[in-house]
Design a protein around this motif. Structure first.
Motif, PDB file in Angstrom:
ATOM      1  N   LEU A   1       8.351 -49.437  43.148  1.00 41.96           N
ATOM      2  CA  LEU A   1       7.450 -49.547  44.299  1.00 41.96           C
ATOM      3  C   LEU A   1       7.507 -48.299  45.172  1.00 41.96           C
ATOM      4  O   LEU A   1       6.479 -47.861  45.706  1.00 41.96           O
TER       5      LEU A   1
ATOM      6  N   GLU B   1      12.897 -52.514  40.634  1.00 35.67           N
ATOM      7  CA  GLU B   1      11.612 -52.845  41.238  1.00 35.67           C
ATOM      8  C   GLU B   1      11.392 -52.009  42.500  1.00 35.67           C
ATOM      9  O   GLU B   1      10.286 -51.548  42.760  1.00 35.67           O
TER      10      GLU B   1
ATOM     11  N   SER C   1       0.441 -57.960  46.657  1.00 33.42           N
ATOM     12  CA  SER C   1       1.235 -59.178  46.492  1.00 33.42           C
ATOM     13  C   SER C   1       2.591 -58.864  45.862  1.00 33.42           C
ATOM     14  O   SER C   1       3.600 -59.479  46.212  1.00 33.42           O
ATOM     15  N   LYS C   2       2.639 -57.896  44.971  1.00 32.28           N
ATOM     16  CA  LYS C   2       3.910 -57.502  44.365  1.00 32.28           C
ATOM     17  C   LYS C   2       4.854 -56.922  45.427  1.00 32.28           C
ATOM     18  O   LYS C   2       6.048 -57.212  45.431  1.00 32.28           O
TER      19      LYS C   2
ATOM     20  N   SER D   1      -3.136 -57.044  43.531  1.00 29.90           N
ATOM     21  CA  SER D   1      -1.978 -57.209  42.650  1.00 29.90           C
ATOM     22  C   SER D   1      -0.781 -56.412  43.166  1.00 29.90           C
ATOM     23  O   SER D   1       0.346 -56.918  43.180  1.00 29.90           O
ATOM     24  N   LEU D   2      -1.033 -55.180  43.626  1.00 32.10           N
ATOM     25  CA  LEU D   2       0.054 -54.356  44.143  1.00 32.10           C
ATOM     26  C   LEU D   2       0.524 -54.875  45.496  1.00 32.10           C
ATOM     27  O   LEU D   2       1.731 -54.936  45.759  1.00 32.10           O
TER      28      LEU D   2
ATOM     29  N   ILE E   1       6.083 -59.875  47.657  1.00 26.62           N
ATOM     30  CA  ILE E   1       7.060 -60.697  46.940  1.00 26.62           C
ATOM     31  C   ILE E   1       8.405 -59.978  46.864  1.00 26.62           C
ATOM     32  O   ILE E   1       9.463 -60.582  47.046  1.00 26.62           O
ATOM     33  N   PHE E   2       8.367 -58.665  46.620  1.00 26.97           N
ATOM     34  CA  PHE E   2       9.610 -57.898  46.607  1.00 26.97           C
ATOM     35  C   PHE E   2      10.263 -57.915  47.985  1.00 26.97           C
ATOM     36  O   PHE E   2      11.474 -58.102  48.104  1.00 26.97           O
TER      37      PHE E   2
ATOM     38  N   ASP F   1       2.125 -59.729  28.814  1.00 24.37           N
ATOM     39  CA  ASP F   1       2.173 -58.996  30.066  1.00 24.37           C
ATOM     40  C   ASP F   1       1.861 -57.528  29.774  1.00 24.37           C
ATOM     41  O   ASP F   1       1.591 -57.145  28.636  1.00 24.37           O
TER      42      ASP F   1
END
Length: 194
Positions: free
Chosen positions: A102, A98, A152-153, A149-150, A156-157, A49
């Motif tokens: 963000l 997280e 979707s992150k 990617s950001l 999800i958060f 990762d």
């Protein structure tokens, strides 16, 4: 004879040389394990990762240079300390970490928008609707120039965050109030005609 370790019960499973199926069952717990036979000439890879890649690149830089900058040494030491402390952290700490990450990258306004987007489908009982609405939410953030990617992150958060549940509850209350008012108007209209 090759050996693999069961992901569930940690039993060493001996695999015959002629075994070529992609899965095998643990004889102890019955869990199905992925198995890929690696030829002796094939290299073995490990997918890293982002944190692991940075750590490996810093360590290799330290090995290549006899006198590396102190920032890199402290960065490598901090990464190893962070990784060990994160293993012991509970879920609420991970959510807070997280969230701050963000907030630093996109700001409070975008997170609030993500909570509202997620609240539209979070309580849906249909997987199909949830997947479709999740895709729309990610697309909505991508239209604001955030990479996939950001985006979707963030979504999800937001699905894990309690703020989304609060928005969903408020949406449900408004919906039921509107339905109640409409029903009341229909009942009054019917009574007035009688």
């Amino acid at each position: 004879m090759a050996k693999i370790v069961c992901e569930n019960c940690k039993l060493d499973i001996e695999v015959p040389e002629d075994y070529s199926a992609p899965f095998l069952r643990c004889p102890d717990c019955g869990t199905i394990q992925k198995y890929k036979k690696i030829s002796s000439g094939e290299p073995k890879f490990k997918i890293l990762d982002e944190k692991s890649r940075k750590k490996v690149s810093n360590i290799s830089f330290i090995k290549e240079n006899n006198n590396p900058p102190k920032e890199i040494i402290s960065d490598v030491q901090n990464q190893t300390n962070i990784e060990t402390t994160n293993e012991n952290a509970d879920d609420s700490d991970e959510l807070v970490d997280e969230k701050t990450e963000l907030l630093d990258s996109v700001g409070e306004e975008v997170l609030q928008k993500a909570y509202k987007l997620v609240s539209k489908y979070i309580n849906s009982s249909s997987d199909k609707i949830r997947k479709k609405q999740r895709a729309k939410a990610i697309q909505s953030l991508m239209k604001e120039k955030y990479p996939i990617s950001l985006a979707s992150k963030i979504i999800i958060f937001a699905e894990k965050a309690p703020e989304s549940q609060n928005y969903a509850k408020n949406n449900n209350i408004v919906f039921y109030v509107i339905i109640g008012v409409i029903a009341l108007i229909i009942i009054i209209a019917l009574i007035s005609f009688i």
